[in-house]
Structure formats: C-alpha cells, structure tokens
Design an enzyme around this catalytic site. Sequence first.
Site, PDB file in Angstrom:
ATOM      1  N   ARG A  62      -9.166  11.714  10.848  1.00  0.00           N
ATOM      2  CA  ARG A  62      -7.751  11.930  10.545  1.00  0.00           C
ATOM      3  C   ARG A  62      -7.224  10.706   9.803  1.00  0.00           C
ATOM      4  O   ARG A  62      -7.927   9.704   9.636  1.00  0.00           O
ATOM      5  CB  ARG A  62      -6.963  12.180  11.845  1.00  0.00           C
ATOM      6  CG  ARG A  62      -7.366  11.181  12.935  1.00  0.00           C
ATOM      7  CD  ARG A  62      -6.288  10.809  13.839  1.00  0.00           C
ATOM      8  NE  ARG A  62      -5.222  10.155  13.144  1.00  0.00           N
ATOM      9  CZ  ARG A  62      -5.262   8.880  12.729  1.00  0.00           C
ATOM     10  NH1 ARG A  62      -6.330   8.124  12.927  1.00  0.00           N
ATOM     11  NH2 ARG A  62      -4.228   8.365  12.100  1.00  0.00           N
ATOM     12  N   GLY A  63      -5.932  10.779   9.405  1.00  0.00           N
ATOM     13  CA  GLY A  63      -5.364   9.718   8.580  1.00  0.00           C
ATOM     14  C   GLY A  63      -5.573  10.108   7.123  1.00  0.00           C
ATOM     15  O   GLY A  63      -6.674  10.533   6.738  1.00  0.00           O
ATOM     16  N   ALA A  64      -4.520   9.960   6.314  1.00  0.00           N
ATOM     17  CA  ALA A  64      -4.550  10.517   4.956  1.00  0.00           C
ATOM     18  C   ALA A  64      -5.751  10.037   4.125  1.00  0.00           C
ATOM     19  O   ALA A  64      -6.508  10.865   3.596  1.00  0.00           O
ATOM     20  CB  ALA A  64      -3.222  10.205   4.261  1.00  0.00           C
ATOM     21  N   ASP A 255       1.606   9.995   4.458  1.00  0.00           N
ATOM     22  CA  ASP A 255       0.692  11.080   4.089  1.00  0.00           C
ATOM     23  C   ASP A 255       0.980  11.598   2.685  1.00  0.00           C
ATOM     24  O   ASP A 255       0.116  12.195   2.043  1.00  0.00           O
ATOM     25  CB  ASP A 255       0.787  12.216   5.098  1.00  0.00           C
ATOM     26  CG  ASP A 255       0.068  11.818   6.381  1.00  0.00           C
ATOM     27  OD1 ASP A 255       0.660  11.072   7.174  1.00  0.00           O
ATOM     28  OD2 ASP A 255      -1.111  12.207   6.543  1.00  0.00           O
ATOM     29  N   LYS A 266       3.708  10.747   9.987  1.00  0.00           N
ATOM     30  CA  LYS A 266       3.613  11.309  11.344  1.00  0.00           C
ATOM     31  C   LYS A 266       4.985  11.578  11.959  1.00  0.00           C
ATOM     32  O   LYS A 266       5.906  10.773  11.826  1.00  0.00           O
ATOM     33  CB  LYS A 266       2.818  10.319  12.206  1.00  0.00           C
ATOM     34  CG  LYS A 266       2.621  10.702  13.659  1.00  0.00           C
ATOM     35  CD  LYS A 266       2.060  12.091  13.852  1.00  0.00           C
ATOM     36  CE  LYS A 266       0.749  12.326  13.117  1.00  0.00           C
ATOM     37  NZ  LYS A 266       0.414  13.797  13.047  1.00  0.00           N
TER      38      LYS A 266
HETATM   39  O1  MRU Z   1      -2.130  13.668  12.006  1.00  0.00           O
HETATM   40  P1  MRU Z   1      -2.735  12.372  11.591  1.00  0.00           P
HETATM   41  O2  MRU Z   1      -3.203  11.542  12.741  1.00  0.00           O
HETATM   42  O3  MRU Z   1      -3.777  12.543  10.518  1.00  0.00           O
HETATM   43  O4  MRU Z   1      -1.525  11.567  10.916  1.00  0.00           O
HETATM   44  C1  MRU Z   1      -1.778  10.317  10.340  1.00  0.00           C
HETATM   45  C2  MRU Z   1      -0.554   9.631   9.852  1.00  0.00           C
HETATM   46  O5  MRU Z   1       0.534  10.162   9.899  1.00  0.00           O
HETATM   47  C3  MRU Z   1      -0.737   8.278   9.208  1.00  0.00           C
HETATM   48  O6  MRU Z   1       0.395   7.492   9.400  1.00  0.00           O
HETATM   49  C4  MRU Z   1      -0.969   8.471   7.709  1.00  0.00           C
HETATM   50  O7  MRU Z   1      -1.954   9.431   7.457  1.00  0.00           O
HETATM   51  C5  MRU Z   1      -1.347   7.200   7.058  1.00  0.00           C
HETATM   52  S1  MRU Z   1      -2.973   6.651   7.488  1.00  0.00           S
HETATM   53  C6  MRU Z   1      -3.285   5.243   6.608  1.00  0.00           C
END
Ligand code: MRU
Length: 365
Positions: A62-64, A255, A266
């Site tokens: 996960r994470g963009a 994201d 998030k």
């Molecule tokens: O649902 P997730 O855990 O994938 O959400 C991740 C986030 O919202 C992060 O803040 C975002 O992707 C940035 S990661 C460098």
Amino acid sequence: MPESMARIAAGNEPCALRWIDAPGGHGHLGVLDQTLLPGRVAWRDCRDVPAVIEAIRSLRVRGAPAIGIAGAYGLVVAAGEAWRDGLSAASARAHVLARGEELASARPTAVNLRWAVERALAAISPLPDEAPADVIAAALLDEARRIHDEDRRLCEAIGRHGADLLPEGGILTHCNTGALATGGDGTALAAITTAWRDGRRIEVFADETRPLFQGSRLTAWELTQRGIPVTVLVDSAAGHLLASGRVAACIVGADRITAAGDVANKIGTYALAVLARAHGVPFYVAAPSSTFDLRIDSGADIPIEERTAAEVLAPLGVPAAPEGARAFNPAFDVTPAHLVTALVTERGVIRPVSREGIAQCLGRI
Ligand code: MRU
C-alpha cells in the site's frame, strides 16, 4: 520473538516490495505483507496477476508510490503468464495490455498506480510486433526497475527538502508515508527521519489512522525499527494535541495532487489540515511528481475509494458495533490547496501552493 512486535534483521531497513529474479526475466513479485504488521514480518509471493491485484486491494502492499511500483512489476508477472501459457507474440502483448488495465484500476485514488502502469507499458510499444513474451517481459522488467530505483532517489530528495523545512519541536503525521509506502525511505516520513538523523530536536507524533491503523501499526513500527521515539495518538486526539501547543508542524503524504494543489490523502487528513489552520500550525504535504495529476484541476474530481463496512464495524477483526449498524468508509479525503502551507517534492518546495507554482516546479512553465 514475541508476536507483539516483530523486528526485521539487524542492518536491514524496512522495505515494501522486491523483485525475485528467475532466468529469462520470469521472476515474481515479493511483497512484505503489511496486514500482518507489527506482529509478523512475512513476505508474500505474487506469481500471477490476480495475486498482485489481491495484494494491492487488501493493502498487503500500500501507499501511493509503492502500489505504482507493484503495478509496474505486476506487468512483468503478466508477461510471465503469457510466456508460461505459450501465447503467440500478438496474444502475449494483448494479454499484457489487458492485465495492465486490471492492475491500473486495482485501487482508484492514488494516481501513481496508473501512472506507473502506463509508463511501463510505454516501454514495450517500440518493440517489434513479433517480440515474444520473454522479450516483452525483459523490457517491462527494465522499466519497472527504473521506476523503483527512481523512487528511491525521489524519496531521498523529498526527505532532504522536507527536513530542511521542518521546525524543531513536535511533528505530527498521519497514515504511513515511509519505506513501507514507497520504493525508498518515504516521503513525509523521510522528512521526519532525515531531520532526526540530522540531529534536530523533534518529537514525533503519529495519528493511529483509523480504520486500518497505518499510523500505529506501520509508522510507529518503522520508526521503532530505526530507533526513533514515537508517540501514537487516536485520530480524535489531534485537536487537543494541537491546542496544547506541542505541535510545531504537521506533515503528511498524498495519493493525488491536482494542478491547483488540492490533495487527496488518507481519510482524516482534511480534518487535520483544518485543525492545523485553526491553531496556526504549518501543514506540509510531501509527494513525488508522480503523485501530481495535472489533468485534474479540482479535488472534487478525484475518485475516492470506498472500502468495506467490516473495516469500520470490526476493526482488526474485533466487532466494535452492533449487528445491523451500517458504515461509511471512505479511504481518502481531499484537502483544499488553501489549507496546505507548502508542497514538498523531489524538485523543491512549492510555497505558497498555487497552480503557477506547481506548473513551474514540475517544469510545465
Ligand atoms: O490506503 P493506503 O494505506 O494505501 O493510504 C496511503 C496514504 O494515504 C499515504 O499517505 C499516501 O499514499 C502517501 S504514501 C507515501
């Protein structure tokens, strides 16, 4: 090792994903299963595209930026499927393109996923029509590795720019934006860890980040692995903490960021930005250029993923609401540009946040 806090091997840094090579470029994707953290450190092998998509949808990875990289490696897995099935050159390419669409739409909000899949696919368009599956796989693997390596460097630059911006004192972050969310050391969290390594006197606060606890399960884990003290708070304690004067700055990831600077991140980020503004605390957003979607102007046009009711009604599998209750579970929200003090990118800091500043920084002016 007690289940309550798994540690990674000494000398190893936390890391979200890796490509496991096999002769001819037909390896597979390994993802650190983040749904098991902080209790267990376990890798999961993704040997076909449904497994990659499942890992992305269930937030094992996960994470963009990290899901973008997973998507790019997912295309190599797709070419491997074509090779294993003995598809002709034309069918192999068609198979990879179709799998690309499935991968790109596995999660809708982070633009990095589609960006990375489209970039990797662009790398095979110059190949001759008769290129067989293993040649397609090799070209995709080269590009996926390039995207992965680049992200490491982007994280380093973002960490440096962000650290220079952060004041000493309390730093509040939301969700997880570290090594587990990227191909390198992270975005917002890299700013924090860089400032810490610089010897700056900062105190890190991490929102637990309901309903999936990326803040307490993942950010606190990463920081603890690195020996950086962290204080976890329930999301709803952020207002009280900010009012106490103990927070000098907030820094979060993104994201998707529009051409005008609206930020999808998030769920809970918007509330935090409003609170930061109310208390005169700077609110920084750190993200690589691959998170900007310059085709979109308004945050209202960003698709917001809605996830299952179970995540809210039975967090971590423990029932927390009566049977029959319904849930509202958007995974992200949008913070309007005017609440963002500065955007931190690998190319520098955009402050104030404006359409012109973004275009200039990203080299479009
Ligand atoms: O649902 P997730 O855990 O994938 O959400 C991740 C986030 O919202 C992060 O803040 C975002 O992707 C940035 S990661 C460098």
